[in-house]
Design an enzyme around this catalytic site. Structure first.
Site, mmCIF file in Angstrom:
data_model
loop_
_atom_site.group_PDB
_atom_site.id
_atom_site.type_symbol
_atom_site.label_atom_id
_atom_site.label_comp_id
_atom_site.label_asym_id
_atom_site.label_seq_id
_atom_site.Cartn_x
_atom_site.Cartn_y
_atom_site.Cartn_z
ATOM 1 C CB CYS A 94 9.249 7.154 -7.011
ATOM 2 S SG CYS A 94 8.015 8.303 -6.349
ATOM 3 C CB CYS A 114 6.488 7.518 -9.605
ATOM 4 S SG CYS A 114 7.585 8.851 -8.908
ATOM 5 C CB CYS A 158 -2.579 8.943 5.315
ATOM 6 S SG CYS A 158 -1.832 8.169 4.013
ATOM 7 C CB CYS A 164 -0.017 7.039 6.756
ATOM 8 S SG CYS A 164 0.340 8.607 5.748
#
Length: 515
Positions: free
Chosen positions: A64, A67, A411, A414
């Protein structure tokens, strides 16, 4: 000459020993940092979780992207909080291998999920910052006392002067179940509500409560239309006390601010005005009483709606999002329904106008206000531009599988993901059943069941799962996206197998997938 050679030899030996020691220290430090985060598995979770008074557990997947970003911050926080007084342990559970059963037990649906435990019992889901300093500050705040003891009448009266309501426990001793549940309630809900307690016989005699828990409305929020003191008369259990508190704390018309707005559950209606509680808040009380006259009719039953007032200047941007003028003289009214759709009252405020607005909202005759960017003039790119008004057309197209990135314009991650999506879309441009798309959620309303898990949040909506899209939990490389789409697509891809390997034609050179 011989002496010089000996010296050089000695210096070389010292250098090698020093280098070896530095490497060992570096490895030791690295090892210590990693060891600060405890590792729990299905085999030892129940045993180990009980050994820690307070522990923040991270449920994660190694692949992830979010994560991976959290991991170093989590380790830094662990190294600091282990020396806190009292110490806080940080632990992790791998939901893809050694901790699958534990993750299922605690309802983990997305990664990373963080939950706080105390003495082996789950307290709440962690909803604080994801950087090291933020995690440390949040956990320290959570460990601070949940309630203050009031020993004098002066302290008691001062406690009631605050703008926020307060829940006060009146106890004769520390042994009752009600006292224990009250303290636990205060410890778990202190981030949202105010609590205090007293053992003073003088205070209990004056206010007429003994072995009771009572909600006191702030003097600045008291009206004749509802009780200023509300005594809890349920069972002395944490669950029932928490349910009572959630339902009762804000009363008929609560004071909604940026810090408590999450406590007002939809459907809710907000009246925005110039809120002033210092001095004599005549105008504020006047408008709030009129909202309360309507709110009383919808306080209970299947037509129950939450009502609140908010300061128009504090929520200026929210009003603009509803296309309402924050400088209006009379209160402005806006609402959200169960599906988080937005509505605005376009007529001047009055009790009659507000009641009609509520009725129209309840019977479904009012059209929601939709915030959307204009439709793109030219959208021939490989990654489609989604706005709220074309969301259903693109994302909910029943003939396409859609990988959607929900992003914020500020972001940086992003933007990186957008570049990778362009590359994947280029590789799969001949796959007619697959669509790649992006939507700026800061300028467009996001329909359910989509929600923001972090920036960016990616979803895969296959042909037959438009009502339950899958939250993407993988990495952010071209290979990660390609393998995911190949494995999860409704129909097998024409050019790739289910593992994301390109199907080779005769005499064709194998493709190298870029990272």
């Amino acid at each position: 000459m011989l002496l010089m050679k000996k010296r050089l030899k000695t210096m070389k030996f010292i250098y090698e020993i020093s280098t070896f020691i530095c490497v060992c220290i570096s490895v030791l430090i690295s090892k210590t940092k990693c060891d600060d985060v405890l590792v729990f598995t299905d085999n030892d979770f129940n045993e180990n979780i009980k050994k820690q008074h307070v522990v923040l557990v991270k449920f994660f997947s190694p692949g992830c992207g979010h994560c991976k970003a959290l991991a170093p911050e989590f380790e830094k926080a662990a190294s600091i909080l282990r020396f806190n007084n009292p110490p806080v342990a940080l632990a992790e559970v791998d939901c893809t291998s050694t901790g699958q059963t534990t993750c299922n037990k605690f309802g983990v649906k997305g990664y990373p999920s963080l939950k706080v435990f105390s003495d082996g019992e789950l307290l709440y889901a962690y909803d604080g910052p994801r950087d090291a300093d933020g995690i440390v500050a949040y956990m320290k705040m959570k460990l601070s006392p949940g309630s203050q003891e009031l020993k004098t009448l002066e302290q008691f009266d001062s406690c009631l002067e605050d703008i926020d309501n307060v829940v006060i426990g009146f106890f004769e001793n520390h042994d009752s179940e009600l006292y224990k549940s009250f303290r636990r309630l205060a410890d778990t809900q202190k981030q949202h509500y105010r609590f205090a307690y007293t053992f003073s016989n003088r205070i209990m005699t004056k206010y007429g409560y003994r072995n009771d828990v009572v909600l006191f409305r702030s003097k600045k929020l008291q009206t004749k239309q509802e009780q200023s003191q509300l005594r809890y008369d349920g069972k002395p259990t944490l669950y029932e006390m928490r349910s009572w508190l959630t339902a009762s704390y804000h009363g008929l018309v609560g004071y909604r601010t940026h810090s408590n707005r999450e406590q007002f559950e939809a459907p809710f209606i907000v009246a925005y005005c110039d809120v002033e509680f210092s001095g004599k808040p005549t105008d504020t009380r006047y408008w709030r009483n009129r909202v309360m006259a309507v709110a009383r009719k919808y306080a209970k039953g299947p037509r129950r709606i939450t009502f609140a007032i908010s300061d128009a200047s504090e929520f200026r941007q929210e009003l603009l999002d509803f296309d309402l003028d924050p400088s209006a003289e009379k209160p402005l009214v806006a609402a959200r329904d169960d599906s988080q759709r937005r509505y605005a009252m376009r007529t001047d405020f009055s009790i009659e106008a507000l009641e009609k607005f509520v009725e129209d909202l309840l019977d479904g005759s009012m059209k929601p206000y939709i915030k959307s960017d204009p439709l793109p003039l030219n959208d021939d790119g490989l990654v489609k531009v989604v706005v709220r008004t074309n969301f259903d057309e693109i994302v909910n197209d029943p003939t396409k599988d859609v990988l959607l990135e929900l992003y914020a314009s500020w972001c940086q991650v992003c933007k990186h993901v957008a570049e990778k999506l362009e590359e994947v879309a280029e590789k799969l441009k001949n796959e007619t059943g697959i669509v790649f798309a992006r939507m700026d959620v800061t300028t467009n309303d996001l329909p359910r069941p989509y929600y923001i898990k972090g920036y960016p949040s990616l979803y895969f909506a296959t042909k037959n799962s438009k009502s339950s899209p899958k939250l993407y939990q993988g990495g952010f490389t071209v290979r990660d996206f390609l393998q995911f789409v190949a494995a999860e697509s409704s129909d097998p891809l024409n050019g790739y197998d289910r593992k994301g390997q390109k199907l080779q034609k005769q005499y064709e050179t194998p493709e190298k997938t870029e990272l």
